[in-house]
Design a protein around this motif. Structure first.
Motif, PDB file in Angstrom:
ATOM      1  N   THR A 194      10.451  -4.819  -3.284  1.00  0.00           N
ATOM      2  CA  THR A 194       9.669  -5.551  -2.290  1.00  0.00           C
ATOM      3  C   THR A 194      10.600  -6.304  -1.343  1.00  0.00           C
ATOM      4  O   THR A 194      10.439  -6.268  -0.119  1.00  0.00           O
ATOM      5  CB  THR A 194       8.732  -6.553  -2.995  1.00  0.00           C
ATOM      6  OG1 THR A 194       7.984  -5.852  -3.971  1.00  0.00           O
ATOM      7  CG2 THR A 194       7.803  -7.210  -2.010  1.00  0.00           C
TER       8      THR A 194
ATOM      9  N   ALA B  26       4.157  -6.388  -9.699  1.00  0.00           N
ATOM     10  CA  ALA B  26       5.160  -6.952 -10.610  1.00  0.00           C
ATOM     11  C   ALA B  26       4.483  -7.705 -11.746  1.00  0.00           C
ATOM     12  O   ALA B  26       4.887  -7.615 -12.898  1.00  0.00           O
ATOM     13  CB  ALA B  26       6.107  -7.873  -9.850  1.00  0.00           C
ATOM     14  N   ARG B  27       3.408  -8.433 -11.412  1.00  0.00           N
ATOM     15  CA  ARG B  27       2.727  -9.206 -12.440  1.00  0.00           C
ATOM     16  C   ARG B  27       2.145  -8.276 -13.510  1.00  0.00           C
ATOM     17  O   ARG B  27       2.140  -8.584 -14.683  1.00  0.00           O
ATOM     18  CB  ARG B  27       1.635 -10.074 -11.821  1.00  0.00           C
ATOM     19  CG  ARG B  27       1.255 -11.242 -12.714  1.00  0.00           C
ATOM     20  CD  ARG B  27       0.341 -12.231 -12.021  1.00  0.00           C
ATOM     21  NE  ARG B  27       0.829 -12.636 -10.714  1.00  0.00           N
ATOM     22  CZ  ARG B  27       0.051 -12.686  -9.631  1.00  0.00           C
ATOM     23  NH1 ARG B  27      -1.216 -12.336  -9.697  1.00  0.00           N
ATOM     24  NH2 ARG B  27       0.558 -13.066  -8.479  1.00  0.00           N
TER      25      ARG B  27
ATOM     26  N   GLN C  36       3.930 -10.027   4.854  1.00  0.00           N
ATOM     27  CA  GLN C  36       3.074 -10.701   3.880  1.00  0.00           C
ATOM     28  C   GLN C  36       2.327  -9.695   3.009  1.00  0.00           C
ATOM     29  O   GLN C  36       2.242  -9.838   1.786  1.00  0.00           O
ATOM     30  CB  GLN C  36       2.055 -11.616   4.582  1.00  0.00           C
ATOM     31  CG  GLN C  36       2.664 -12.869   5.166  1.00  0.00           C
ATOM     32  CD  GLN C  36       3.302 -13.740   4.096  1.00  0.00           C
ATOM     33  OE1 GLN C  36       2.822 -13.812   2.977  1.00  0.00           O
ATOM     34  NE2 GLN C  36       4.412 -14.375   4.430  1.00  0.00           N
TER      35      GLN C  36
ATOM     36  N   LEU D 130       9.856  -6.222  -7.758  1.00  0.00           N
ATOM     37  CA  LEU D 130      10.160  -7.375  -6.902  1.00  0.00           C
ATOM     38  C   LEU D 130      11.403  -7.108  -6.055  1.00  0.00           C
ATOM     39  O   LEU D 130      11.460  -7.476  -4.883  1.00  0.00           O
ATOM     40  CB  LEU D 130      10.357  -8.636  -7.754  1.00  0.00           C
ATOM     41  CG  LEU D 130       9.083  -9.193  -8.381  1.00  0.00           C
ATOM     42  CD1 LEU D 130       9.402 -10.393  -9.267  1.00  0.00           C
ATOM     43  CD2 LEU D 130       8.080  -9.598  -7.307  1.00  0.00           C
TER      44      LEU D 130
ATOM     45  N   ASN E  49      18.788  -5.750 -11.650  1.00  0.00           N
ATOM     46  CA  ASN E  49      17.544  -5.839 -12.402  1.00  0.00           C
ATOM     47  C   ASN E  49      17.628  -5.113 -13.739  1.00  0.00           C
ATOM     48  O   ASN E  49      17.039  -5.553 -14.730  1.00  0.00           O
ATOM     49  CB  ASN E  49      16.380  -5.308 -11.573  1.00  0.00           C
ATOM     50  CG  ASN E  49      16.043  -6.255 -10.440  1.00  0.00           C
ATOM     51  OD1 ASN E  49      16.140  -7.464 -10.599  1.00  0.00           O
ATOM     52  ND2 ASN E  49      15.689  -5.711  -9.302  1.00  0.00           N
TER      53      ASN E  49
ATOM     54  N   GLN F 191       4.628  -8.196   0.497  1.00  0.00           N
ATOM     55  CA  GLN F 191       4.961  -9.149  -0.566  1.00  0.00           C
ATOM     56  C   GLN F 191       3.802  -9.305  -1.552  1.00  0.00           C
ATOM     57  O   GLN F 191       4.012  -9.361  -2.759  1.00  0.00           O
ATOM     58  CB  GLN F 191       5.326 -10.505   0.055  1.00  0.00           C
ATOM     59  CG  GLN F 191       5.911 -11.501  -0.931  1.00  0.00           C
ATOM     60  CD  GLN F 191       7.273 -11.058  -1.464  1.00  0.00           C
ATOM     61  OE1 GLN F 191       8.192 -10.804  -0.718  1.00  0.00           O
ATOM     62  NE2 GLN F 191       7.385 -10.923  -2.788  1.00  0.00           N
ATOM     63  N   VAL F 192       2.587  -9.373  -1.016  1.00  0.00           N
ATOM     64  CA  VAL F 192       1.434  -9.543  -1.895  1.00  0.00           C
ATOM     65  C   VAL F 192       1.290  -8.333  -2.826  1.00  0.00           C
ATOM     66  O   VAL F 192       1.122  -8.478  -4.035  1.00  0.00           O
ATOM     67  CB  VAL F 192       0.137  -9.746  -1.061  1.00  0.00           C
ATOM     68  CG1 VAL F 192      -1.098  -9.604  -1.943  1.00  0.00           C
ATOM     69  CG2 VAL F 192       0.160 -11.122  -0.406  1.00  0.00           C
TER      70      VAL F 192
ATOM     71  N   GLY G 222       9.062  -4.696 -13.821  1.00  0.00           N
ATOM     72  CA  GLY G 222       8.616  -5.891 -13.092  1.00  0.00           C
ATOM     73  C   GLY G 222       9.655  -6.363 -12.090  1.00  0.00           C
ATOM     74  O   GLY G 222       9.402  -6.418 -10.876  1.00  0.00           O
TER      75      GLY G 222
ATOM     76  N   GLY H 261       3.644  -6.299  -3.731  1.00  0.00           N
ATOM     77  CA  GLY H 261       4.767  -6.362  -4.679  1.00  0.00           C
ATOM     78  C   GLY H 261       4.498  -7.343  -5.796  1.00  0.00           C
ATOM     79  O   GLY H 261       4.700  -7.039  -6.978  1.00  0.00           O
ATOM     80  N   ASN H 262       3.992  -8.522  -5.444  1.00  0.00           N
ATOM     81  CA  ASN H 262       3.728  -9.540  -6.463  1.00  0.00           C
ATOM     82  C   ASN H 262       2.667  -9.086  -7.459  1.00  0.00           C
ATOM     83  O   ASN H 262       2.804  -9.290  -8.660  1.00  0.00           O
ATOM     84  CB  ASN H 262       3.271 -10.850  -5.800  1.00  0.00           C
ATOM     85  CG  ASN H 262       4.420 -11.555  -5.094  1.00  0.00           C
ATOM     86  OD1 ASN H 262       5.586 -11.188  -5.279  1.00  0.00           O
ATOM     87  ND2 ASN H 262       4.094 -12.544  -4.293  1.00  0.00           N
ATOM     88  N   VAL H 263       1.620  -8.473  -6.919  1.00  0.00           N
ATOM     89  CA  VAL H 263       0.531  -8.028  -7.796  1.00  0.00           C
ATOM     90  C   VAL H 263       1.044  -6.967  -8.774  1.00  0.00           C
ATOM     91  O   VAL H 263       0.795  -7.040  -9.976  1.00  0.00           O
ATOM     92  CB  VAL H 263      -0.650  -7.480  -6.961  1.00  0.00           C
ATOM     93  CG1 VAL H 263      -1.659  -6.773  -7.856  1.00  0.00           C
ATOM     94  CG2 VAL H 263      -1.328  -8.623  -6.199  1.00  0.00           C
TER      95      VAL H 263
END
Lengths: 219, 341
Positions: free
Chosen positions: A153, A213-214, A203, A150, A113, A206-207, A146, A209-211
Motif C-alpha cells: 500500500t 491488512a487487518r 486515501q 501494508l 516485512n 490506503q483504506v 499483513g 490496504g488497511n482493511v
C-alpha cells in the motif's frame, strides 16, 4: 472554474492514465520486487537458501538504484526503455521507468516485512518435513501477509507520487495535467482540482490496504 | 538397537568475525535413547542442549559425528530426503511456533498436508488429535485467541499429526505457569504411555525432568557430563552441575550459611545422613539411636520421591554418649554419613 469544466474530459483521461500507469507498474514491479525481496530474505545468513554471494549482489544492486531521484532515473534508463518497450517517450516509457524505480524499493520492503516472521515458525515448518518451496508458499508469505499488504500500500502511494513526473518524458497522468493545464496556464483551480483527485486516490488505496491488512494480521 | 543413537557428535558455528574462535555448541556427545523412553536433557542456558536436540531431526547439521535414527545414519542426507525422516520426529517449542495465519485446525493439518495425506484422512486425523489434546471446541480459533497452555496443546497435536515415533520437546514448558506446566507434562506422559512415543525433553527446570523423565542426561559446556536413571541422578548425583540441579528441587545437605545457623541453635554433634530406598538404613539408624539412648533431632533436609522410589538427605543433631552415637552411625555405613563441619 469554467476552465475546469471545459477541461473535465481531459482530467478524466489523465486520472485514468495515472491509474493504469501505476497499476501496470505495480503488477510488474510488484512481482519483480517480490522476487527480489524473497531472494534477499532467503539468501540472508541463517535463512533457508543462505548464500552470501547472491545476498551481497542483490543488496548492492538495491542500494545502488534506490537513492537515484526518479526524474534522473527516468532519463538514465531511457536507452534501456527503447530496447524493452520500444520507445523512449510517452506512457510506455513512463511505465517502464516506474517499474524499474519501484521494484528495488518493493524488494527492500518485502525483505523487511519477511524479516518480521518469527524464525521459530519457519523452524516448525521444517521440523514437520516441509520443503523450502512449500515453506515459502504456505508459511512464510501467509505469515507475513499483513505487513506485506501494508508495505505494498505504501509503495502504491509512492508510485502514484513518482508517476507525476511522467510528463518530463512526454507521458500523461494527473501530474502532467496539473503542470500543463494548471501551473503553466495560471489556473490554480485546475491544479487544486487535480490535487484533490490525487488525494482521493491515495486515501482510497490506503483504506483498502488497511482493511486487507487487518484481515490478514493474526497476531 | 537404540531408536536414537548419537555418536561423538560435534557442532561448531563459524566465527562471527574473521580470526575469532569458532563457537562450540556441542562438543562430542554420544547418547543412546531406547524406543519408549522419556529422556530429560537438563542444563543451564548455553550448555548446548537446544542445539543437541536439533541435531536429532537435523534442523542443525553436525560438524562431525553420526546421528542414527533406527540404525540409519541421517547426518549426511540431503535436505530433500529429510522430509520423510522429520515426519517421523515431532517437535514442540518453548514459544510454541504456531502458524499465526492458520487456525488450530490448519496448524494440525499442516504436517499431514506436507506428508501427502489425502483430505478425508487428514480431517479424520485432525479431529482425533483435537480430541486427544482436548481442544475440539477451539478447532477454528486462531492461535492469538488461545492461552499459553492451549497453544502448547496445539503444538503437541501438530507434532503428533503424522504419528511420529519420537517427540522432541525444546523447553516446551518454560513459557508456561506452574499449573499449565503440570498439565502439559501430564499430556506428554500420556503421549508416551498411550501412544508409545519416545520423548526427549530439553529443559533447565529440574522439576520437569523429575516429573516425567525415566532417564536424565546433564549437559554442561556442550558435553553430557552425567547420565543415569532419574532416581540415580536425584539420589546420587555425581557431578557438581547435577548436584546443583538436584538441590534446586530437593533439600539436601545444609550449605555453609545454613550450618552457621544450625550450630547456633543446636548443641551436640551434627551429622548428615543420606538414604536411598533399597536400604532400610533409615529405620535401622533411628532404632539404633534409640537403643543407645541418644537424643536426636531432625534439623535439616528432607525425603523425596522420584518415579516411585524414595531418597533423602537428613541432617541430625545428636546428643548423648560418643560411643553410642558412633555405634549407631556405624549401622548405616560410613559412606552415607557425613559429619557437618
Amino acid at each position: 472554474m469554467d476552465r475546469l469544466i471545459e477541461l473535465l474530459p481531459k482530467l478524466g483521461v489523465a486520472a485514468w492514465e495515472t491509474v493504469y500507469m501505476v497499476g501496470i507498474a505495480m503488477v510488474v514491479g510488484g512481482t519483480v520486487g517480490l522476487a527480489l525481496g524473497l531472494g534477499l530474505y532467503l539468501t540472508r545468513s541463517g535463512n533457508l537458501l543462505e548464500n552470501r554471494v547472491v545476498f551481497t549482489i542483490l543488496n548492492v544492486l538495491i542500494n545502488f538504484f534506490r537513492p537515484i531521484p526518479f526524474v534522473i532515473l527516468l532519463a538514465a534508463v531511457q536507452p534501456l526503455g527503447r530496447i524493452v518497450v520500444g520507445t523512449g517517450i510517452g506512457n510506455p516509457m513512463a511505465i517502464f521507468g516506474l517499474v524499474v524505480g519501484s521494484m528495488f524499493a518493493i524488494g527492500r520492503i518485502v525483505e523487511q516485512n519477511l524479516l518480521t516472521v518469527q524464525p521459530g515458525v519457519i523452524e516448525a515448518a521444517r521440523s514437520v518435513g516441509a520443503g523450502r518451496l512449500r515453506i515459502i508458499g504456505t508459511v512464510l508469505i501467509p505469515e507475513a501477509l499483513g505487513p506485506l499488504v501494508l508495505g505494498y500500500t505504501f509503495i502504491v502511494i509512492a508510485v502514484t507520487d513518482m508517476s507525476a513526473i511522467a510528463g518530463v518524458i512526454g507521458g500523461g497522468g494527473l501530474g502532467n495535467f496539473a503542470i500543463q493545464y494548471g501551473y503553466r496556464l495560471f489556473e490554480p483551480v485546475v491544479t487544486w482540482a487535480t490535487v484533490l483527485i490525487i488525494i482521493v486516490l491515495v486515501q482510497f488505496t490506503q483504506v483498502i490496504g488497511n482493511v486487507l491488512a487487518r484481515r490478514f494480521l493474526r497476531r | 538397537m537404540p531408536l536414537i543413537r548419537l555418536t561423538d557428535v560435534r557442532k561448531h558455528y563459524p566465527p562471527r568475525q574473521r580470526g575469532a574462535e569458532s563457537a562450540i555448541a556441542v562438543d562430542g556427545v554420544s547418547l543412546e535413547i531406547e524406543a519408549g523412553e522419556i529422556v530429560g536433557i537438563i542444563g543451564y542456558s548455553g550448555a548446548g542442549k537446544s542445539t543437541l536436540v536439533r541435531l536429532i531431526n537435523l534442523l542443525e547439521r553436525p560438524t562431525s559425528g553420526s546421528v542414527e535414527i533406527d540404525g540409519q545414519d541421517i547426518a549426511a542426507l540431503p535436505e530433500r530426503r529429510l522430509g520423510r525422516i522429520r515426519s517421523d520426529i515431532g517437535m514442540i517449542f518453548q514459544q510454541f511456533n504456531l502458524f499465526s495465519s492458520k487456525t488450530v485446525y490448519g496448524n494440525i493439518a499442516y504436517p499431514l498436508a506436507v506428508a501427502g495425506v489425502p483430505r478425508e484422512k487428514r480431517h479424520e486425523r485432525v479431529v482425533e488429535l483435537l480430541r486427544f489434546v482436548g481442544l475440539a471446541a477451539q478447532a477454528h480459533a486462531y492461535p492469538e485467541q488461545l492461552s499459553g497452555g492451549q497453544k502448547q496443546r496445539v503444538g503437541i497435536a501438530r507434532a503428533l499429526a503424522t504419528n511420529p515415533r519420537i517427540l522432541l520437546a525444546d523447553e516446551a514448558t518454560s513459557a508456561l505457569d506452574p499449573e499449565t506446566t503440570a498439565d502439559v507434562l501430564r499430556l506428554l506422559r500420556r503421549v508416551n504411555a498411550e501412544l508409545g512415543i519416545t520423548v526427549v525433553v530439553i529443559t533447565h527446570e529440574m522439576d520437569v525432568v523429575r516429573t516425567i523423565a525415566d532417564r536424565i542426561a546433564v549437559m554442561e559446556s556442550g558435553r553430557v557430563v552425567e547420565i543415569g536413571t532419574a532416581f540415580e541422578v536425584f539420589a546420587h548425583p555425581r557431578t557438581d552441575v547435577a548436584r546443583r540441579f538436584v538441590s534446586t528441587v530437593v533439600s539436601d545437605a545444609p550449605d555453609p550459611d545454613a550450618v552457621v545457623g544450625l550450630r547456633a541453635r543446636h548443641t551436640g554433634r551434627l551429622v548428615t545422613v543420606t538414604f536411598a530406598d533399597d536400604d532400610t538404613a533409615q529405620a535401622d539408624l533411628f532404632a539404633a539411636l534409640a537403643r543407645g539412648g541418644v537424643g536426636f533431632e531432625l534439623v535439616h533436609g528432607g525425603v523425596d520421591e522420584v518415579r516411585g522410589r524414595t531418597f533423602g538427605t537428613l541432617t541430625l543433631a545428636l546428643r548423648g554418649d560418643t560411643a553410642a552415637i558412633d555405634a549407631a552411625l556405624a549401622s548405616v555405613g560410613s559412606a552415607h554419613v557425613t559429619e557437618v563441619a
